[in-house]
Structures are given as C-alpha cells and as structure tokens.
Design a protein around this motif. Structure first.
Motif, short mmCIF file in Angstrom:
data_model
loop_
_atom_site.label_atom_id
_atom_site.label_comp_id
_atom_site.label_asym_id
_atom_site.label_seq_id
_atom_site.Cartn_x
_atom_site.Cartn_y
_atom_site.Cartn_z
N LEU A 115 18.84 -13.12 48.26
CA LEU A 115 18.31 -12.03 47.44
C LEU A 115 17.69 -12.58 46.16
O LEU A 115 17.93 -13.73 45.77
CB LEU A 115 19.41 -11.02 47.12
CG LEU A 115 20.70 -11.51 46.45
CD1 LEU A 115 20.56 -11.54 44.94
CD2 LEU A 115 21.86 -10.61 46.84
N TYR A 116 16.87 -11.76 45.51
CA TYR A 116 16.33 -12.11 44.20
C TYR A 116 16.24 -10.85 43.35
O TYR A 116 16.19 -9.72 43.87
CB TYR A 116 14.98 -12.79 44.31
CG TYR A 116 13.81 -11.92 44.72
CD1 TYR A 116 13.00 -11.30 43.76
CD2 TYR A 116 13.50 -11.72 46.06
CE1 TYR A 116 11.92 -10.51 44.13
CE2 TYR A 116 12.43 -10.94 46.44
CZ TYR A 116 11.63 -10.33 45.48
OH TYR A 116 10.57 -9.54 45.85
N SER A 117 16.22 -11.06 42.05
CA SER A 117 16.09 -9.96 41.11
C SER A 117 14.91 -10.23 40.20
O SER A 117 14.75 -11.34 39.67
CB SER A 117 17.36 -9.81 40.28
OG SER A 117 17.23 -8.75 39.35
N LYS A 118 14.07 -9.23 40.00
CA LYS A 118 12.92 -9.32 39.11
C LYS A 118 12.95 -8.14 38.17
O LYS A 118 12.90 -6.98 38.62
CB LYS A 118 11.61 -9.34 39.91
CG LYS A 118 10.36 -9.38 39.04
CD LYS A 118 9.10 -9.38 39.90
CE LYS A 118 7.84 -9.38 39.04
NZ LYS A 118 6.61 -9.37 39.86
N SER A 119 13.07 -8.44 36.88
CA SER A 119 13.13 -7.40 35.84
C SER A 119 14.21 -6.36 36.16
O SER A 119 14.03 -5.16 35.94
CB SER A 119 11.77 -6.71 35.69
OG SER A 119 10.78 -7.65 35.35
N GLY A 120 15.33 -6.82 36.72
CA GLY A 120 16.46 -5.95 36.99
C GLY A 120 16.43 -5.26 38.33
O GLY A 120 17.41 -4.61 38.72
N THR A 121 15.34 -5.40 39.08
CA THR A 121 15.25 -4.79 40.41
C THR A 121 15.57 -5.85 41.46
O THR A 121 14.89 -6.87 41.55
CB THR A 121 13.84 -4.23 40.66
OG1 THR A 121 13.55 -3.24 39.67
CG2 THR A 121 13.76 -3.61 42.05
N SER A 171 8.78 -12.76 37.28
CA SER A 171 8.18 -12.40 35.99
C SER A 171 8.07 -13.60 35.08
O SER A 171 7.17 -13.67 34.24
CB SER A 171 9.01 -11.31 35.32
OG SER A 171 10.35 -11.74 35.15
N LYS A 172 8.98 -14.57 35.24
CA LYS A 172 8.96 -15.75 34.39
C LYS A 172 9.69 -16.88 35.08
O LYS A 172 10.71 -16.67 35.73
CB LYS A 172 9.62 -15.45 33.04
CG LYS A 172 9.57 -16.58 32.04
CD LYS A 172 10.25 -16.17 30.73
CE LYS A 172 10.24 -17.31 29.73
NZ LYS A 172 10.93 -16.94 28.47
N PHE A 173 9.16 -18.10 34.92
CA PHE A 173 9.83 -19.26 35.50
C PHE A 173 10.97 -19.71 34.59
O PHE A 173 10.88 -19.67 33.37
CB PHE A 173 8.84 -20.42 35.66
CG PHE A 173 9.47 -21.71 36.07
CD1 PHE A 173 9.82 -21.93 37.39
CD2 PHE A 173 9.75 -22.70 35.13
CE1 PHE A 173 10.42 -23.12 37.78
CE2 PHE A 173 10.35 -23.89 35.51
CZ PHE A 173 10.68 -24.10 36.84
N SER A 174 12.06 -20.18 35.21
CA SER A 174 13.17 -20.77 34.47
C SER A 174 13.61 -22.03 35.17
O SER A 174 13.66 -22.09 36.40
CB SER A 174 14.35 -19.78 34.37
OG SER A 174 15.48 -20.43 33.82
N ALA A 175 13.95 -23.05 34.39
CA ALA A 175 14.43 -24.31 34.95
C ALA A 175 15.93 -24.30 35.20
O ALA A 175 16.50 -25.30 35.62
CB ALA A 175 14.06 -25.47 34.02
N ASN A 176 16.59 -23.18 34.95
CA ASN A 176 18.04 -23.09 35.13
C ASN A 176 18.41 -23.08 36.61
O ASN A 176 17.90 -22.28 37.39
CB ASN A 176 18.59 -21.84 34.46
CG ASN A 176 18.49 -21.91 32.95
OD1 ASN A 176 18.50 -22.99 32.38
ND2 ASN A 176 18.41 -20.76 32.31
N VAL A 177 19.33 -23.95 36.98
CA VAL A 177 19.83 -24.07 38.35
C VAL A 177 21.35 -24.15 38.27
O VAL A 177 21.89 -24.77 37.34
CB VAL A 177 19.29 -25.35 39.03
CG1 VAL A 177 19.80 -25.45 40.46
CG2 VAL A 177 17.78 -25.38 38.99
#
Length: 671
Positions: A115-121, A171-177
C-alpha cells in the motif's frame, strides 16, 4: 528482479549488515517503556520494537543519500523476533510523514500487503492482505523484501518473486527508509541494500554513429589540437555568464557536445553535469560512465595511485566512490573529506572524527569538533592526514581550539591555537592566536611537529614560499581577521583607500624567514610578492629621498638581490592597450615568469633574466610576461607574439585552444 537497462551503471548507496555501529547508529537500549518505541543495533541486526498498545503501527527510519529522480532498488532482509504472528511488519520507503509513504508488509503467518499513502489518502495496491506461500513463516525466518523504482513505476518482489507493479506519483520524494511494526512486536533488519542508477551507460552528448550533433554555434574550419596533447574540456559561450562545456580529443576534434553546465578534467577523469539539478557524474577519458549523474557535489582526491570521489547526494548525505565506481564508504555521512594515507576526516550522526576505508573509526566521532561546519557545504581546503597526524579542533567542552592528533586520537600538539596549517615541505605548522591588544586580529607564527616554536607567534601574516616563510609586521589597514562584515567590506575599503590614499596609510612591513626561523630579509620592505617561480620574490621599498618605490628581484636560492631602479615605474595606460587581442590574459605589468621578466626602460619594453642580463632588447611599446613559452608584444601599433628568443611566431594556443564562439569540428568518418 527486472531492470530497465541491465547495462546501466548501478551505484551502491548502502549495503549494511548491522554488525557494528561504525556508521553512527545507536545500540538497541531495550528500554521497554509502554507506549514508546526502541531501535538500534543488537546481535548483528537493526532492531525495532513497538511497545504501543494493540492496533498502533509505528516505524523507525534511517536516512541515506538518495537522488529523487534516479531509478532505485531497495532490498531488505527482515525477520520477526517477538510479538503476535498475525500482525504486520516490513519495509517502508519514501516515508516523508504519516500521510506520505510506501509500505511493503508481511505477517509471519503467511500473508503480505502492499500500500501507499499520498497526502493522507491510502491506496491498497494488493487489495488487502494476500495469503502467499512465498512468505517464510514463524519467528526468526528471514524474508527478503525488494522494491524497485523505475521512474514512477514501482515493482514489488518477495523472496525474489515479482508480486505487483504499480504506477505511483508521490507528492514529494523522501530519502527516509526503515522498518515498521505493529503493536508489541519486535522485528529485526538483517541487511539493507540500496542501489541507484539511470538509463545512461555513457556520457551524454557523445559523438557516435547515429547521434545528431548540436548546431547551436558555427563549426570551426579546422581542429585546434589541445595544449596538453590529451583530451580536454572545451567551452562554448552562449551568452554572457551562460557557458556550456564539452570534450574534444587531443587533435581538437569534438568527442562530446557542449551539453554540460559544469565540466572539468582531473587525474584522467571528467566530472560533469549540473549541481543545481543534482546531475553531476564522473566519466573516464573515453566517456565511459564511472559514477551516474545523480550527485549534488563531487570532490576528487588522490591517495598514492588511487583516485577517490567524495560525493554529496541530493538529500545531503555523503559517500565515497573509488575510480572504478565501487562504493568504498556508504552514503550515510554528514560530510566526507579527501582520502589521505588511507583515512578520511568525516562527520556522522555522532559528530566529527576520522575513519579508515572500511568505515572503522580511528578518532571516535564526537570526540572532536569543527567550528567551520557550515563551510563544509561548499568547497574548502581538505583536512588531510600527514605522517599519521591530523589537525583537528577540540570539542567545545575542551575549549574548541585547534591542535594535532595522531590517528589513535591522542593529542600530539595540545589544542590551543585559533588556526593551524600544515606545511608539507618543512613538516611544520603555521599557527595563529588572537592579538592580545586587539582581539579582532590574529598573530601568526610557526611551530615544529612537536609543538616547539620556530618563528614566534607575533606576525600579522605568514605564508610559506618554498622552504622559507614570508612574514609581515603591522596591521592590515583594509581588513581585520575575524568579522564576516569586514570580509564583505574589503573591496569597499580598497576603493576608499585608492581614492583617499593620504588618509589611510599601509604601514605593514615585510620580511623573510628560513625554515629554521632565522631571518633572511629584515622587515624593511613595503611590499613582497611572489612570482610564478617559487625561488624568485619581488620586493618594494620606499626611497626616503625620492619618495618613490624601488623594486627588487630576490633569488632565494643564492640570496642575491637585483635592483630594478633603472627601469620605468609601471602605470596602466588604456590607450596603449588599444587593439590588444581579447583572448590573451597574461600578466601585463612587470612579472618574473619562465626565467624572464618584462620591464620597460625609457618607454620601451624588453626582457631581463634574474641577474639583470638583457635577453630580449628594449624595442617594444609594450610586452606582457611569458606564458607557455610565448608572450604578446606591441610594436609600431601592431600586436603579435614572440618566443623566448625574441622571434615573431604565429598565435600560440594559450588560454583556450579554440574559440568559445565555435564548435570544434567532428572527426571525418565518425558519423
């Protein structure tokens, strides 16, 4: 695992088995506090334990040096150590916050979920939990989760079997893993491996059969061979302050179109790309890719015969790559300096220290400090290990001053100086301390490798020249040594001085010390400047009778002094320089270079050697200093070039070996 281009140069960002904490990750504390989490290294694993009540999922994130536009492979070997086996745990990537992330979860009773979440959805890629025989069940069973990102397409693998491909526009890339786990679960990360690459296999813009060359500029009628007789970078000026760079071969033919905003050649490698778009890469002399163009900054260093690249990623973390494109130190560091004696000055989550090329700390991170931390974001002089010693700053609790440590972390020279600089030729240190009577200024001196004084710390400036030291007494009238405001105003001060010379007087006096600290030239000189040859200095001294400056040439090798009083005082004349070729930038004022000095006598210019012997007669209206065995002269309103024998020669290849307004031609037959 499916790759878009199997020939693409993959860069290992990190491959960590968590056998130790050498990269700055804390040890697992096993705090067992209710409604909290705990994470750290224990027994060769990165452990994450969620102590929250039922139904609360939490994660523990690690941050690495990643590029947002590069293709990326995330591979995690994970296991469940405790907790309910029907609860989820797994890999989370792009974890910006609780509203934006991608999750790959499994349960130890044989299920997975995507699953993934984008802007809370939240979007459930797998349409809920999926029962699968691919999941290795039970405690301590190791499952390999792999997510591959190609553009906006994400492919999910479980134990090397593809499950699903999904297009995801975040919406935005993050390097957090990191790891996530549900309530009262304890999970472990056995190994984490991240790689990045792009679709390129060679340098962009390479002139090969089938490629359509650029036509942004006229093409030169003939090739201009390079000065170095090797491949070189060439520049094309599209407009003022808008340049593009390409590569041409030693014969002057175009190898690579001018597609780069930045390019330079060093130690047989091209660093090229654009810092503003995080697209710097490294290529060999034939244009083959060594490091894919996904970096923000690249600094090169050479240790013995090996070349290394300290690379800063888009997300800010640094890694170290060797000349073959292999990752030596992963992208987990806040800063990595040049390689020297097999060691690297660095900063990680624990602070500043020194590590070897396996990442093993020798000077423990956090045991020293670095007040110039903010300057590390841009270029600075590398801090290198010299003969098993390195200049470092003590921690703030130890005073924060500079001293010298050995590579075991022991102080060899105690930290009591404001600044230090190693002088390789003498194996000594130029040091400074605040001036007791004016704390905005520094006084400089020289100490030996054991900290004993060679030159007292009392001079306003001090710099090495060969084995000797140029020093000055008296305060600089234009600037102090500390404040940023003063540095920024230096140019304004200089212009004010030029306009009001009678108000501000430069009372600095210059002299010369030997490497042992004995005085060679007393502080009788009003100016002392260097030339292109290390052994020759130009001195100026005010004649008290005529009130005019007299210049001298001083030869350090035999301590001989040549007066230049018989020659004309130099004054810039814009009318004299009318018609001068615009692409020639050699020194126009009297300057000793390549064994000769351009001087004027009775209005005519010629050349003398360091003994004063006239080598080229005084016959020119003007003559510039020599550069690469040629110089520009003017005679009877004609500008032309001469060699060291005074013979007229064709225009040489000096600053640039081709016009910045023309493209180098392409070698016949290549296309």
């Amino acid at each position: 695992m499916i790759l878009t281009n199997l020939n693409a140069q993959q860069l290992e960002i990190v491959k960590y088995s968590f056998d130790d904490d050498k990269y700055g990750i804390a040890k697992f504390a096993n705090a067992m506090r209710r409604d909290s989490v705990d994470a750290g290294i224990e027994n060769g694993k990165y452990i994450f334990q969620n102590y929250h009540k039922k139904g609360v999922s939490k994660w523990s994130l690690l941050n690495y040096g990643l590029n947002s536009k590069a293709n990326t492979g995330y591979k995690a070997s994970i296991t469940q150590l405790a907790g309910a086996q029907d609860y989820s745990y797994g890999l989370v990537i792009n974890a910006e916050n609780g509203s934006n992330y991608i999750m790959f979860g499994i349960a130890s009773n044989g299920y997975y979920i995507l699953l993934y979440s984008k802007s809370g959805t939240t979007t459930n890629i797998s349409n809920g939990w999926v029962k699968s025989s691919l999941v290795k069940t039970g405690y301590n069973a190791i499952n390999e989760l792999y997510i591959e990102k190609i553009g906006n397409n994400y492919q999910f693998f479980l134990n090397e079997v593809s499950l699903k491909t999904q297009s995801i526009e975040l919406s935005k890339f993050s390097a957090n893993v990191g790891l996530f786990a549900n309530s009262n679960m304890k999970v472990g990360l056995e190994q984490l491996e991240i790689k990045q690459w792009n679709s390129q296999t060679t340098i962009p813009g390479k002139i090969v059969r089938g490629y359509t060359p650029m036509t942004i500029m006229p093409v030169a009628a003939k090739p201009m061979p390079t000065i170095s007789k090797q491949n070189e970078v060439y520049r094309i000026e599209l407009s003022t302050f808008n340049n593009r760079y390409g590569i041409k071969d030693k014969d002057g033919y175009r190898l690579v179109d001018p597609v780069f905003n930045l390019a330079y050649l060093n130690n047989g490698f091209f660093i090229a790309g654009d810092e503003s778009t995080n697209s710097l890469g490294v290529y060999d002399i034939q244009g083959n890719m060594i490091i894919p163009p996904i970096m923000k900054k690249i600094n090169m260093s050479k240790d013995k015969s090996a070349v290394y690249f300290s690379c800063r990623s888009e997300s800010g973390f640094w890694g170290l790559i060797d000349q073959n494109g292999k990752t030596v130190l992963p992208f987990v560091y806040n800063y990595l300096d040049a390689v020297s004696e097999g060691l690297v000055y660095m900063k990680n989550a624990k602070g500043w220290g020194v590590v070897d090329l396996t990442g093993l700390p020798l000077i423990a991170p956090g045991s020293i400090d670095d007040d110039t931390d903010r300057k590390k974001k841009n270029f600075r002089i590398p801090n290198k290990v010299n003969n098993g010693r390195i200049i470092v700053s003590a921690s703030k609790s130890d005073g924060g001053k500079m001293g010298v440590m050995d590579i075991q972390g022991n102080w060899v020279i105690m930290p009591k100086y404001y600044s230090m600089r190693y002088v390789d030729t003498n194996q000594s240190y130029i040091v400074s301390m605040p001036k007791p009577t004016d704390t905005k200024r520094l006084l400089h001196g020289v100490i030996d490798k054991n900290g004993s004084i060679i030159i007292p710390i009392k001079y306003s400036s001090l710099s090495p020249k060969g084995k000797n030291y140029i020093a000055s007494e008296g305060d600089d009238p234009f600037n102090d040594d500390f404040t940023d405001e003063a540095m920024a105003a230096a140019d304004d001060d200089l212009f004010d001085f030029l306009e009001e010379e009678e108000v501000i007087q430069n009372k600095m006096k210059w002299g010369l010390f030997s490497h042992t600290g004995s005085m060679i030239l007393p502080f009788n000189y009003d100016d002392l400047t260097t030339n292109s040859e290390v052994g020759i200095l130009t001195l100026k001294q005010l004649n008290p009778t005529t009130k005019k400056m007299v210049s001298f040439l001083y030869d350090q090798s035999n301590k001989s002094m040549l007066s230049l009083a018989a020659y004309d005082e130099y004054k810039y004349d814009s009318i004299l320089f009318k018609g001068k070729p615009k692409n020639y930038y050699s020194t126009s004022y009297p300057y000793f270079a390549e064994g000769l000095m351009n001087v004027a006598k009775a209005g005519k210019w010629g050349f003398i050697d360091k003994t004063g012997k006239v080598v080229i007669p005084f016959q020119y209206d003007h003559a510039s200093a020599f550069y690469k065995n040629a110089t520009l002269v003017k005679k009877n309103n004609e500008w032309f070039y001469i060699n060291r024998q005074g013979k007229k020669i064709p225009e040489p290849q000096l600053i640039e070996s081709s016009s910045s307004k023309e493209l180098p031609p392409i070698r016949p037959g290549v296309l």
